[in-house]
Structure formats: structure tokens, C-alpha cells
Design an enzyme around this catalytic site. Structure first.
Site: not given
Length: 234
Positions: A43-45, A97, A99-100, A110, A119
């Protein structure tokens, strides 16, 4: 693990709240020490955290090994001076990681990147776990904005959909397609497909219910993990 080879890496598109995400990533990776093995989420983060970790490695002249959760993150790690290994080789000292969604009980959705299985494996293997989010990811109830992604054996997609509709209150269940990149469904790093399931009333039992369905390899619903939550701006 394979040499991913690129000399630079970019995120494919704009990153929402980029400065917030970069700030929280920077604060975490300052903890890096020579010889650390770090699980790098998707993910982007997580991508921004890899960039910041590469900066720390270069500035301090230290060696850090990354255990990435996706091909995309593996490429970013290599491009930023991090040696890449797999869980076959090393156990992460700590992992990060994104998260959404995160609810007040610490349950997490996620998997927008489709890397739920890897993940989960890296997160479970790490001695310490860190979740990096911006404030928009904090919700009162899981499933308000995002469906729960399921990594599913290809021949079991119809079977899994039938069981989730039978066992849970489901608003929708859709096979994830790849959009403009290529025709057909998204295929995970392990050759599986992704079924996005919008579920009402997610609770502690939901993950167990999903995990018992034949054909489900992994879910994007993460419950029962001990982790430190880092919220940008706090």
C-alpha cells in the site's frame, strides 16, 4: 529471493494525504538499527515507509534487510538500498503495514493491494508489529467504506460466494478485476483471485466464519493481532 533490479521506484498514481503518511512513516523508521530484518507491508503508506527507511539506511550507513509482502514493495525496497529476503530465510524483527479501516476494538480491514496472504504471513511472523494510518482510516464500524477482500482459489470463487452469502449478512460480493492494466481478474502473488465481500455487522466471529469456508486462502480482515497503532498527526 530474486533480485528485483530497478534503480528507482514510484507509486502508480497520486497518494492521498501524502504528507501525513510520510510523517508517520518517518517517525517509525527512525528506530531502524544496523542488522534489522524488517517486514515491509503493501500500500501507499508502506511504500512511503520504504522510501524513508532507505533514507535512514543511506544516511547512517547501516544494513537493513526487508521482507516484502508484494512484488511492488520488493521493487521499491531494492531501489532504495534494502536487501530483500523472504520468510524462508529470515524472521522480521519488526514489521510495518498500512490499513484500509481500523475500528475502536483494533480490528482491521486490509487488502486493497490484493496481498492479503503474504501480508498476514509477514505480520504474524514479526516479533513486533506496527500499523501506520492517517486519521481517515479510523472508523466506528468496519465495512463502512471498504469490502473485506478474500484471497480465493480460482476454481472455488462461485463456491465461496455461495457460502459467504449463506453464512453472513452480505451486501455484495464481487470478483476484483484489474481495471485498465489488463483484461480479466486481479491475480495475487500466489496465483489466486480476490473476491471483495461487503459484510454487515463485522465482529470477532466474522474472521473465523470466513476462514472456515473451503477455498478461502486468506482474508483481509485482521483480528487478534497485537500491534502498535501509529496515527498521523497524533
Amino acid at each position: 529471493m530474486a533480485d528485483w533490479g530497478p534503480t528507482s521506484a514510484t507509486w502508480p498514481g497520486p497518494i492521498d494525504r501524502e504528507q501525513e503518511k510520510r510523517d508517520v512513516a518517518r517517525q517509525l523508521v527512525e528506530r531502524a538499527q544496523d542488522g534489522d530484518v524488517v517486514g515491509a507491508g503493501s500500500g501507499s503508506t508502506s511504500f512511503l515507509a520504504v522510501l524513508e527507511l532507505g533514507r535512514v539506511v543511506a544516511e547512517r550507513g547501516i544494513a537493513v534487510v526487508a521482507v516484502p509482502t508484494s512484488y511492488e514493495v520488493a521493487r521499491a525496497c531494492t531501489a532504495n538500498g534494502l536487501r530483500v529476503a523472504s520468510l524462508r530465510d529470515l524472521r522480521p524483527d519488526w514489521a510495518f503495514d498500512g490499513a484500509d479501516e481500523v475500528d475502536p476494538a483494533g480490528r482491521v480491514i486490509k487488502g486493497r493491494g490484493g496481498a492479503m496472504l503474504r501480508e498476514r504471513l509477514v505480520f504474524a511472523a514479526a516479533a513486533e508489529r506496527h500499523l501506520l494510518v492517517d486519521s481517515s482510516k479510523l472508523v466506528e464500524r468496519l465495512g463502512q467504506r471498504f469490502a473485506v477482500p478474500l484471497e480465493v482459489v480460482p476454481e472455488a470463487v462461485s463456491l465461496v460466494e455461495r457460502f459467504v452469502r449463506r453464512d453472513l449478512e452480505v451486501r455484495s460480493a464481487e470478483l476484483r478485476t484489474s481495471g485498465g492494466g489488463k483484461d480479466g481478474p486481479v491475480v495475487t502473488e500466489h496465483g489466486n483471485l480476490v473476491l471483495d465481500v461487503a459484510i454487515e455487522g463485522i465482529d470477532d466471529a466474522t474472521e473465523d466464519t470466513l476462514g472456515r469456508i473451503p477455498g478461502v486462502v486468506a482474508t483481509g480482515l485482521f483480528t487478534g493481532f497485537d500491534y502498535q497503532l501509529h496515527v498521523a498527526g497524533r
